[in-house]
Write an enzyme that holds these catalytic residues in place. Structure first.
Site, PDB file in Angstrom:
ATOM      1  N   LYS A 108      52.561  54.726 -79.847  1.00 10.60           N
ATOM      2  CA  LYS A 108      53.836  55.653 -78.955  1.00 10.60           C
ATOM      3  C   LYS A 108      54.620  54.972 -80.356  1.00 10.60           C
ATOM      4  O   LYS A 108      55.032  56.076 -80.936  1.00 10.60           O
ATOM      5  CB  LYS A 108      54.675  55.242 -78.387  1.00 10.60           C
ATOM      6  CG  LYS A 108      54.738  56.298 -76.979  1.00 10.60           C
ATOM      7  CD  LYS A 108      55.217  55.624 -75.445  1.00 10.60           C
ATOM      8  CE  LYS A 108      54.199  55.921 -73.807  1.00 10.60           C
ATOM      9  NZ  LYS A 108      55.443  55.872 -73.134  1.00 10.60           N
ATOM     10  N   ASP A 110      59.934  60.663 -72.207  1.00 14.89           N
ATOM     11  CA  ASP A 110      60.647  59.515 -71.122  1.00 14.89           C
ATOM     12  C   ASP A 110      62.147  59.798 -71.105  1.00 14.89           C
ATOM     13  O   ASP A 110      62.257  58.960 -69.356  1.00 14.89           O
ATOM     14  CB  ASP A 110      60.191  58.417 -71.971  1.00 14.89           C
ATOM     15  CG  ASP A 110      58.247  58.087 -71.477  1.00 14.89           C
ATOM     16  OD1 ASP A 110      58.081  58.994 -70.355  1.00 14.89           O
ATOM     17  OD2 ASP A 110      58.140  57.550 -72.095  1.00 14.89           O
TER      18      ASP A 110
HETATM   19  P1  NAP Z   1      56.183  46.898 -72.445  1.00 19.37           P
HETATM   20  O1  NAP Z   1      56.466  47.626 -73.980  1.00 19.37           O
HETATM   21  O2  NAP Z   1      54.310  45.894 -72.043  1.00 19.37           O
HETATM   22  O3  NAP Z   1      56.672  45.792 -72.378  1.00 19.37           O
HETATM   23  C1  NAP Z   1      56.159  45.228 -70.986  1.00 19.37           C
HETATM   24  C2  NAP Z   1      57.634  45.066 -70.759  1.00 19.37           C
HETATM   25  O4  NAP Z   1      57.790  44.101 -69.131  1.00 19.37           O
HETATM   26  C3  NAP Z   1      57.963  43.645 -71.247  1.00 19.37           C
HETATM   27  O5  NAP Z   1      59.320  43.028 -71.353  1.00 19.37           O
HETATM   28  C4  NAP Z   1      57.245  42.034 -70.937  1.00 19.37           C
HETATM   29  O6  NAP Z   1      58.515  40.586 -71.305  1.00 19.37           O
HETATM   30  C5  NAP Z   1      57.982  42.338 -69.273  1.00 19.37           C
HETATM   31  N1  NAP Z   1      56.829  41.898 -68.073  1.00 19.37           N
HETATM   32  C6  NAP Z   1      55.237  41.829 -68.573  1.00 19.37           C
HETATM   33  N2  NAP Z   1      54.576  41.505 -67.111  1.00 19.37           N
HETATM   34  C7  NAP Z   1      55.975  40.895 -66.663  1.00 19.37           C
HETATM   35  C8  NAP Z   1      55.709  40.215 -65.202  1.00 19.37           C
HETATM   36  N3  NAP Z   1      54.651  39.620 -64.634  1.00 19.37           N
HETATM   37  N4  NAP Z   1      56.944  39.829 -65.230  1.00 19.37           N
HETATM   38  C9  NAP Z   1      58.309  39.837 -65.609  1.00 19.37           C
HETATM   39  N5  NAP Z   1      58.454  40.433 -66.925  1.00 19.37           N
HETATM   40  C10 NAP Z   1      57.356  40.882 -67.180  1.00 19.37           C
HETATM   41  O7  NAP Z   1      55.568  48.341 -71.309  1.00 19.37           O
HETATM   42  P2  NAP Z   1      56.042  49.415 -71.258  1.00 19.37           P
HETATM   43  O8  NAP Z   1      55.139  50.788 -71.738  1.00 19.37           O
HETATM   44  O9  NAP Z   1      57.733  49.117 -71.347  1.00 19.37           O
HETATM   45  O10 NAP Z   1      55.974  49.806 -69.757  1.00 19.37           O
HETATM   46  C11 NAP Z   1      56.816  49.352 -68.088  1.00 19.37           C
HETATM   47  C12 NAP Z   1      55.998  49.423 -67.322  1.00 19.37           C
HETATM   48  O11 NAP Z   1      56.347  50.603 -67.484  1.00 19.37           O
HETATM   49  C13 NAP Z   1      54.424  49.550 -67.586  1.00 19.37           C
HETATM   50  O12 NAP Z   1      54.242  49.190 -65.401  1.00 19.37           O
HETATM   51  C14 NAP Z   1      54.368  51.589 -67.356  1.00 19.37           C
HETATM   52  O13 NAP Z   1      52.835  51.658 -66.265  1.00 19.37           O
HETATM   53  C15 NAP Z   1      55.867  51.693 -66.538  1.00 19.37           C
HETATM   54  N6  NAP Z   1      56.029  52.776 -66.747  1.00 19.37           N
HETATM   55  C16 NAP Z   1      56.320  53.977 -66.787  1.00 19.37           C
HETATM   56  C17 NAP Z   1      56.733  54.987 -66.647  1.00 19.37           C
HETATM   57  C18 NAP Z   1      56.716  56.521 -65.772  1.00 19.37           C
HETATM   58  O14 NAP Z   1      56.094  57.652 -65.893  1.00 19.37           O
HETATM   59  N7  NAP Z   1      56.994  55.941 -64.767  1.00 19.37           N
HETATM   60  C19 NAP Z   1      56.508  55.392 -68.005  1.00 19.37           C
HETATM   61  C20 NAP Z   1      56.374  54.137 -69.453  1.00 19.37           C
HETATM   62  C21 NAP Z   1      56.492  52.689 -68.758  1.00 19.37           C
HETATM   63  P3  NAP Z   1      57.772  40.645 -72.113  1.00 19.37           P
HETATM   64  O15 NAP Z   1      58.638  40.518 -73.062  1.00 19.37           O
HETATM   65  O16 NAP Z   1      58.514  38.988 -71.959  1.00 19.37           O
HETATM   66  O17 NAP Z   1      56.259  40.300 -72.505  1.00 19.37           O
END
Ligand code: NAP
Length: 276
Positions: free
Chosen positions: A66, A99
């Site tokens: 992305k 998004d």
């Molecule tokens: P990302 O860029 O990898 O970011 C993940 C974030 O979550 C980081 O801030 C990380 O903290 C934190 N994190 C990871 N594991 C954790 C845990 N066990 N406890 C607390 N915090 C934790 O991922 P992303 O792309 O932003 O996606 C995040 C979530 O949103 C995913 O579950 C994804 O499936 C969902 N999502 C859903 C949609 C939808 O259409 N519904 C769209 C986009 C994303 P650190 O910075 O400390 O590592």
């Protein structure tokens, strides 16, 4: 001639997008096809250029491409603010981020008001950035909490540079809870996602707010531990399937110019979820 669109990502094992879009094309009798193209991280550039060379109308872009694809097309203002593109139109070589709209549209569809509300966003990754851009744009005041606070601070500072009007702060969870009533909690972390069903991003020991709405971007499972916690405290939980559907619907509209059949796309997404 059949029109082609698709998605690039890696490893791209569990994307619902082909099912949602192909169901929509079929329902409307459109001669369009949505393909799935697994593109390893080191060849992101080819992931953009090859579908374009083969006459694709556009593509969706997912993890891990992305950010990287922004170098190969012209990102619009929204994509620039978020720092990520998830939808490309090859006819104009531009990219946007659906998004943000998907998230805000689903909140509206669920009757969640945002203007003047206090919102807590959990996480500081790409999904959190999209949430903060959408929420502040809709007039909410946002607190960002992340397990590594430095990343939350950097995210808020970066976003503030691109939008000086943005009302957002990076806090610890304790600080956020003590700062006053919270209207909405948005989970933008993977904590609680299948198979870690017992996990919650809410830190143990911090009092859970009463009567709060939780929007969990996770859609597998449909009911997360965090959503349960909200309900146990008199509040309400909304899962992330609607965000997924509405971001896809926005891409569909952009590429085809046709109003997307939302219910058909929802049904296809639900069926994919059940078959997992
Ligand atoms: P990302 O860029 O990898 O970011 C993940 C974030 O979550 C980081 O801030 C990380 O903290 C934190 N994190 C990871 N594991 C954790 C845990 N066990 N406890 C607390 N915090 C934790 O991922 P992303 O792309 O932003 O996606 C995040 C979530 O949103 C995913 O579950 C994804 O499936 C969902 N999502 C859903 C949609 C939808 O259409 N519904 C769209 C986009 C994303 P650190 O910075 O400390 O590592």
């Amino acid at each position: 001639m059949t029109q082609r669109v698709g998605i690039i990502g890696w490893p791209l094992t569990t994307t619902f997008s082909p099912a949602m879009h192909n169901a929509a094309f079929q329902a409307l009798g459109m001669d369009w096809v949505y393909d799935k193209m697994a593109i390893p991280p080191d060849i992101a550039r080819l992931g953009v250029l090859e579908p374009q060379r083969h006459g694709y109308v556009g593509i969706n872009v997912t993890i891990p491409h992305k950010e990287e694809v922004m170098r190969h097309i012209v990102p619009d203002k929204l994509a620039q603010a978020v720092g990520a593109v998830n939808t490309i139109d090859f006819r104009t070589m531009t990219g946007t981020n659906t998004d943000v709209g998907g998230f805000i549209t689903d909140l509206a569809a669920n009757g969640v008001e945002l203007t003047g509300k206090r919102v807590l966003v959990l996480g500081a990754g790409g999904a959190a950035r999209a949430a903060v851009v959408g929420l502040t744009g809709a007039g909410a005041s946002v607190m960002v909490v992340n397990r590594s606070i430095e990343r939350a601070r950097a995210m808020v500072a970066n976003l503030s540079l691109s939008n000086l009007m943005m009302k957002a702060d990076a806090l610890t969870l304790d600080e956020a809870v003590e700062s006053g009533d919270i209207d909405l909690i948005v989970n933008s972390t993977p904590a609680g996602m299948f198979p870690n069903l017992d996990e919650s991003p809410w830190v143990y020991g911090v009092p859970f707010p009463q009567d709060v709405t939780v929007y969990d971007m996770i859609y597998r499972p449909a009911q997360t531990r965090l959503m349960q916690q909200a309900e146990e405290h008199g509040g309400r939980g909304i899962g992330g399937l609607g965000m997924l559907v509405y971001q896809g619907a926005a891409a569909f509209k952009l590429w085809t110019g046709v109003e997307p059949p939302i219910e058909v796309m929802f049904e296809a997404a639900r069926q994919e979820l059940q078959s997992q």
